[in-house]
Write a protein that holds these residues in place. Structure first.
Motif, PDB file in Angstrom:
ATOM      1  N   THR A  19      -6.671   7.457  -4.714  1.00  0.00           N
ATOM      2  CA  THR A  19      -5.776   6.436  -5.258  1.00  0.00           C
ATOM      3  C   THR A  19      -4.407   7.036  -5.562  1.00  0.00           C
ATOM      4  OG1 THR A  19      -7.640   5.313  -6.280  1.00  0.00           O
ATOM      5  CG2 THR A  19      -5.479   4.730  -7.093  1.00  0.00           C
ATOM      6  N   LYS A  20      -4.424   8.208  -6.184  1.00  0.00           N
ATOM      7  CA  LYS A  20      -3.168   8.868  -6.542  1.00  0.00           C
ATOM      8  C   LYS A  20      -2.363   9.240  -5.304  1.00  0.00           C
ATOM      9  CE  LYS A  20      -4.564  10.565 -11.037  1.00  0.00           C
ATOM     10  NZ  LYS A  20      -4.848  11.730 -11.892  1.00  0.00           N
ATOM     11  N   SER A  26      -8.960  -1.207  -0.561  1.00  0.00           N
ATOM     12  CA  SER A  26     -10.031  -2.108  -0.984  1.00  0.00           C
ATOM     13  C   SER A  26     -10.684  -2.722   0.246  1.00  0.00           C
ATOM     14  CB  SER A  26      -9.460  -3.201  -1.891  1.00  0.00           C
ATOM     15  OG  SER A  26      -8.575  -4.012  -1.153  1.00  0.00           O
ATOM     16  N   VAL A  32      -5.187   0.339  -3.151  1.00  0.00           N
ATOM     17  CA  VAL A  32      -5.684   0.207  -4.522  1.00  0.00           C
ATOM     18  C   VAL A  32      -4.691   0.907  -5.452  1.00  0.00           C
ATOM     19  CG1 VAL A  32      -7.527   0.881  -6.096  1.00  0.00           C
ATOM     20  CG2 VAL A  32      -8.079   0.120  -3.791  1.00  0.00           C
ATOM     21  N   THR A  33      -4.254   0.200  -6.497  1.00  0.00           N
ATOM     22  CA  THR A  33      -3.300   0.777  -7.442  1.00  0.00           C
ATOM     23  C   THR A  33      -3.888   0.891  -8.840  1.00  0.00           C
ATOM     24  OG1 THR A  33      -2.354  -1.412  -7.812  1.00  0.00           O
ATOM     25  CG2 THR A  33      -1.256  -0.016  -6.198  1.00  0.00           C
ATOM     26  N   SER A  34      -4.929   0.146  -9.127  1.00  0.00           N
ATOM     27  CA  SER A  34      -5.515   0.117 -10.463  1.00  0.00           C
ATOM     28  C   SER A  34      -6.606   1.181 -10.628  1.00  0.00           C
ATOM     29  CB  SER A  34      -6.073  -1.287 -10.719  1.00  0.00           C
ATOM     30  OG  SER A  34      -7.309  -1.252 -11.313  1.00  0.00           O
ATOM     31  N   LYS A  35      -6.594   1.860 -11.793  1.00  0.00           N
ATOM     32  CA  LYS A  35      -7.614   2.874 -12.089  1.00  0.00           C
ATOM     33  C   LYS A  35      -8.993   2.247 -12.150  1.00  0.00           C
ATOM     34  CE  LYS A  35      -5.064   6.309 -14.740  1.00  0.00           C
ATOM     35  NZ  LYS A  35      -4.956   6.996 -16.045  1.00  0.00           N
ATOM     36  N   LYS A  36      -9.082   1.069 -12.765  1.00  0.00           N
ATOM     37  CA  LYS A  36     -10.375   0.387 -12.903  1.00  0.00           C
ATOM     38  C   LYS A  36     -10.979   0.087 -11.546  1.00  0.00           C
ATOM     39  CE  LYS A  36     -10.029  -1.933 -17.357  1.00  0.00           C
ATOM     40  NZ  LYS A  36     -10.059  -3.217 -18.044  1.00  0.00           N
ATOM     41  N   GLN A  37     -10.144  -0.352 -10.619  1.00  0.00           N
ATOM     42  CA  GLN A  37     -10.635  -0.683  -9.285  1.00  0.00           C
ATOM     43  C   GLN A  37     -11.100   0.580  -8.550  1.00  0.00           C
ATOM     44  OE1 GLN A  37      -7.830  -2.887  -6.947  1.00  0.00           O
ATOM     45  NE2 GLN A  37      -9.408  -3.641  -5.546  1.00  0.00           N
ATOM     46  N   ALA A  38     -10.379   1.685  -8.741  1.00  0.00           N
ATOM     47  CA  ALA A  38     -10.752   2.947  -8.105  1.00  0.00           C
ATOM     48  C   ALA A  38     -12.102   3.426  -8.624  1.00  0.00           C
ATOM     49  CB  ALA A  38      -9.688   4.006  -8.369  1.00  0.00           C
TER      50      ALA A  38
END
Length: 58
Positions: A19-20, A26, A32-38
């Motif tokens: 992600t980073k 997705s 994917v930009t959200s930590k929760k989604q990762a």
């Protein structure tokens, strides 16, 4: 708090790293930009490989 297996932890760490770097995508193919989604993607992949991961909440 739920206990996760070592394999699940590795998968989540791997997906956070992707992600980073901007490489994680997705299901629809978007970045994917959200930590929760990762984290969710990492746990889902670990679940598919048979790692000890608690069930999804409904």
């Amino acid at each position: 708090m739920a206990k996760y297996s070592e394999k699940a932890s590795e998968k989540v760490e791997e997906s956070m790293h992707e992600t980073k770097e901007g490489k994680l995508k997705s299901g629809s193919g978007k970045k994917v930009t959200s930590k929760k989604q990762a984290i969710a993607i990492g746990l889902s992949e670990a679940r598919k490989e048979g790692a000890k991961v608690p069930k999804k909440k409904d």
